[in-house]
Design a protein around this motif. Sequence first.
Motif, PDB file in Angstrom:
ATOM      1  N   THR A  56       0.828  -1.214   0.000  1.00 51.28           N
ATOM      2  CA  THR A  56       0.000   0.000   0.000  1.00 51.28           C
ATOM      3  C   THR A  56       0.859   1.261   0.000  1.00 51.28           C
ATOM      4  O   THR A  56       0.338   2.368   0.146  1.00 51.28           O
ATOM      5  N   ASN A  57       2.190   1.079  -0.139  1.00 53.91           N
ATOM      6  CA  ASN A  57       3.143   2.192  -0.166  1.00 53.91           C
ATOM      7  C   ASN A  57       3.175   2.992   1.135  1.00 53.91           C
ATOM      8  O   ASN A  57       3.471   4.190   1.133  1.00 53.91           O
ATOM      9  N   GLU A  58       2.905   2.318   2.241  1.00 55.73           N
ATOM     10  CA  GLU A  58       3.014   2.978   3.543  1.00 55.73           C
ATOM     11  C   GLU A  58       4.426   3.524   3.753  1.00 55.73           C
ATOM     12  O   GLU A  58       4.619   4.584   4.357  1.00 55.73           O
ATOM     13  N   GLN A  59       5.423   2.808   3.209  1.00 54.87           N
ATOM     14  CA  GLN A  59       6.823   3.201   3.388  1.00 54.87           C
ATOM     15  C   GLN A  59       7.209   4.418   2.548  1.00 54.87           C
ATOM     16  O   GLN A  59       8.334   4.911   2.669  1.00 54.87           O
ATOM     17  N   LYS A  60       6.295   4.911   1.733  1.00 55.36           N
ATOM     18  CA  LYS A  60       6.557   6.110   0.929  1.00 55.36           C
ATOM     19  C   LYS A  60       5.925   7.360   1.543  1.00 55.36           C
ATOM     20  O   LYS A  60       6.053   8.458   0.992  1.00 55.36           O
ATOM     21  N   LYS A  61       5.247   7.186   2.669  1.00 56.10           N
ATOM     22  CA  LYS A  61       4.618   8.331   3.326  1.00 56.10           C
ATOM     23  C   LYS A  61       5.666   9.144   4.089  1.00 56.10           C
ATOM     24  O   LYS A  61       6.721   8.631   4.466  1.00 56.10           O
ATOM     25  N   ASP A  62       5.340  10.402   4.331  1.00 53.97           N
ATOM     26  CA  ASP A  62       6.297  11.308   4.967  1.00 53.97           C
ATOM     27  C   ASP A  62       6.793  10.798   6.309  1.00 53.97           C
ATOM     28  O   ASP A  62       7.972  10.955   6.646  1.00 53.97           O
ATOM     29  N   TRP A  63       5.906  10.193   7.103  1.00 58.62           N
ATOM     30  CA  TRP A  63       6.342   9.755   8.430  1.00 58.62           C
ATOM     31  C   TRP A  63       7.456   8.730   8.330  1.00 58.62           C
ATOM     32  O   TRP A  63       8.388   8.724   9.150  1.00 58.62           O
ATOM     33  N   PHE A  64       7.384   7.876   7.299  1.00 56.77           N
ATOM     34  CA  PHE A  64       8.419   6.860   7.118  1.00 56.77           C
ATOM     35  C   PHE A  64       9.676   7.471   6.506  1.00 56.77           C
ATOM     36  O   PHE A  64      10.798   7.145   6.909  1.00 56.77           O
ATOM     37  N   LEU A  65       9.507   8.363   5.531  1.00 54.69           N
ATOM     38  CA  LEU A  65      10.658   8.961   4.855  1.00 54.69           C
ATOM     39  C   LEU A  65      11.499   9.813   5.795  1.00 54.69           C
ATOM     40  O   LEU A  65      12.692  10.019   5.546  1.00 54.69           O
ATOM     41  N   ARG A  66      10.913  10.307   6.868  1.00 54.54           N
ATOM     42  CA  ARG A  66      11.701  11.012   7.880  1.00 54.54           C
ATOM     43  C   ARG A  66      12.720  10.069   8.527  1.00 54.54           C
ATOM     44  O   ARG A  66      13.802  10.495   8.935  1.00 54.54           O
ATOM     45  N   LEU A  67      12.357   8.804   8.609  1.00 55.47           N
ATOM     46  CA  LEU A  67      13.230   7.801   9.216  1.00 55.47           C
ATOM     47  C   LEU A  67      14.176   7.182   8.202  1.00 55.47           C
ATOM     48  O   LEU A  67      15.318   6.853   8.515  1.00 55.47           O
ATOM     49  N   ASP A  68      13.692   6.994   6.992  1.00 56.21           N
ATOM     50  CA  ASP A  68      14.487   6.401   5.911  1.00 56.21           C
ATOM     51  C   ASP A  68      14.100   7.081   4.605  1.00 56.21           C
ATOM     52  O   ASP A  68      13.082   6.740   4.001  1.00 56.21           O
ATOM     53  N   PRO A  69      14.883   8.058   4.150  1.00 56.99           N
ATOM     54  CA  PRO A  69      14.543   8.781   2.921  1.00 56.99           C
ATOM     55  C   PRO A  69      14.433   7.892   1.695  1.00 56.99           C
ATOM     56  O   PRO A  69      13.837   8.292   0.693  1.00 56.99           O
ATOM     57  N   ASN A  70      14.998   6.681   1.773  1.00 58.75           N
ATOM     58  CA  ASN A  70      14.923   5.756   0.643  1.00 58.75           C
ATOM     59  C   ASN A  70      13.598   5.010   0.594  1.00 58.75           C
ATOM     60  O   ASN A  70      13.289   4.352  -0.397  1.00 58.75           O
ATOM     61  N   GLY A  71      12.817   5.064   1.665  1.00 57.23           N
ATOM     62  CA  GLY A  71      11.499   4.443   1.659  1.00 57.23           C
ATOM     63  C   GLY A  71      11.517   2.942   1.494  1.00 57.23           C
ATOM     64  O   GLY A  71      10.769   2.384   0.689  1.00 57.23           O
ATOM     65  N   ARG A  72      12.379   2.280   2.261  1.00 60.91           N
ATOM     66  CA  ARG A  72      12.487   0.819   2.183  1.00 60.91           C
ATOM     67  C   ARG A  72      12.424   0.226   3.590  1.00 60.91           C
ATOM     68  O   ARG A  72      12.993   0.778   4.530  1.00 60.91           O
ATOM     69  N   ILE A  73      11.740  -0.904   3.710  1.00 62.37           N
ATOM     70  CA  ILE A  73      11.748  -1.609   4.993  1.00 62.37           C
ATOM     71  C   ILE A  73      12.900  -2.604   4.996  1.00 62.37           C
ATOM     72  O   ILE A  73      13.375  -3.010   3.932  1.00 62.37           O
ATOM     73  N   PRO A  74      13.361  -2.973   6.198  1.00 61.69           N
ATOM     74  CA  PRO A  74      12.926  -2.491   7.502  1.00 61.69           C
ATOM     75  C   PRO A  74      13.693  -1.235   7.907  1.00 61.69           C
ATOM     76  O   PRO A  74      14.724  -0.914   7.310  1.00 61.69           O
ATOM     77  N   ILE A  75      13.185  -0.553   8.914  1.00 58.42           N
ATOM     78  CA  ILE A  75      13.917   0.546   9.531  1.00 58.42           C
ATOM     79  C   ILE A  75      14.012   0.243  11.024  1.00 58.42           C
ATOM     80  O   ILE A  75      13.023  -0.158  11.645  1.00 58.42           O
ATOM     81  N   LEU A  76      15.199   0.383  11.562  1.00 56.94           N
ATOM     82  CA  LEU A  76      15.447   0.128  12.981  1.00 56.94           C
ATOM     83  C   LEU A  76      15.662   1.469  13.673  1.00 56.94           C
ATOM     84  O   LEU A  76      16.477   2.277  13.217  1.00 56.94           O
ATOM     85  N   ILE A  77      14.927   1.716  14.752  1.00 56.51           N
ATOM     86  CA  ILE A  77      15.081   2.959  15.503  1.00 56.51           C
ATOM     87  C   ILE A  77      15.532   2.616  16.916  1.00 56.51           C
ATOM     88  O   ILE A  77      14.882   1.819  17.604  1.00 56.51           O
ATOM     89  N   ASP A  78      16.648   3.201  17.323  1.00 53.79           N
ATOM     90  CA  ASP A  78      17.182   2.970  18.664  1.00 53.79           C
ATOM     91  C   ASP A  78      16.786   4.134  19.555  1.00 53.79           C
ATOM     92  O   ASP A  78      17.381   5.211  19.508  1.00 53.79           O
ATOM     93  N   HIS A  79      15.778   3.917  20.387  1.00 53.94           N
ATOM     94  CA  HIS A  79      15.275   4.966  21.270  1.00 53.94           C
ATOM     95  C   HIS A  79      16.117   5.113  22.532  1.00 53.94           C
ATOM     96  O   HIS A  79      15.829   5.990  23.351  1.00 53.94           O
ATOM     97  N   THR A  80      17.144   4.280  22.690  1.00 51.56           N
ATOM     98  CA  THR A  80      18.042   4.482  23.831  1.00 51.56           C
ATOM     99  C   THR A  80      19.012   5.622  23.556  1.00 51.56           C
ATOM    100  O   THR A  80      19.660   6.120  24.477  1.00 51.56           O
ATOM    101  N   GLN A  81      19.135   6.018  22.298  1.00 49.52           N
ATOM    102  CA  GLN A  81      19.970   7.161  21.935  1.00 49.52           C
ATOM    103  C   GLN A  81      19.136   8.436  22.048  1.00 49.52           C
ATOM    104  O   GLN A  81      17.911   8.410  21.914  1.00 49.52           O
ATOM    105  N   SER A  82      19.792   9.554  22.278  1.00 50.73           N
ATOM    106  CA  SER A  82      19.083  10.831  22.391  1.00 50.73           C
ATOM    107  C   SER A  82      19.722  11.855  21.451  1.00 50.73           C
ATOM    108  O   SER A  82      20.872  12.247  21.655  1.00 50.73           O
ATOM    109  N   PRO A  83      18.983  12.269  20.405  1.00 49.35           N
ATOM    110  CA  PRO A  83      17.626  11.834  20.051  1.00 49.35           C
ATOM    111  C   PRO A  83      17.628  10.404  19.513  1.00 49.35           C
ATOM    112  O   PRO A  83      18.698   9.846  19.249  1.00 49.35           O
TER     113      PRO A  83
END
Length: 242
Positions: A56-83
């Motif tokens: 459904t191209n969820e990975q092409k939406k802005d919220w995802f592209l902020r995390l990965d501008p390439n728009g590809r899964i998977p994306i790993l986010i480490d919330h132990t880092q700040s930010p």
Amino acid sequence: MSHLFEADTPDEVKNAKGLHLVTMSTPNGQKVQIMLEELHEVYGTEWTQTIINIMTNEQKKDWFLRLDPNGRIPILIDHTQSPPFPVMETSAELLYLLKFADKNDVFGFKDELERSQALQWLFFWHGSGAPYQGQVNHFAKFAKEKIPYAIDRFRNETLRVYGVLEIQLSGKYTGEPREYLAGNGKGKYSIADIGTWPWVNAWEFSGFSKEEMEPFPHLLKWIDRIAERPAVKKGTSEKYKQ
């Protein structure tokens, strides 16, 4: 709110604690899913996850592209880092987890030459394997127009790459068959295998026949050997289905 997140970012992504994986259980998604499950088996590593539907191209939406501008899964986010620190590209994600979550190098190597060998095979598949097999899937299964030249080219290249893996595992030039891609002797299960196995395991989905796979007996044994690992079974299970 971090610049990484916006109003449309799913709550479980922006409010996560620790490691968070945004994935779908494709071969690329399974690489990191398996690595996390392996780390859980050894260290009790914890993470949360968000399953999306890339069809459904969820990975092409802005919220995802902020995390990965390439728009590809998977994306790993480490919330132990700040930010919070996002990691894109599966090989980079495996290496990040190896660095920060595998203190004993259970899935890596302390010896620099063995480590180099693991990186060589990890990068080999990332650059020379997955792109070819991915194009087989696209042109043979999903493209509206079936282009014989494209299908034949990428099928032949994928089989050639399978042959490269067979050379390594069979010990054709060393006289010593191997159980895994990297490491001394018969090798050790590592990120090189984790980064390669999900794609090669999907050879039937990609449309290759048993006859076409007959030239790769050591590769087929390697597929079966890794498939029996409990963490691999968990990393490819219904847990990661929507």
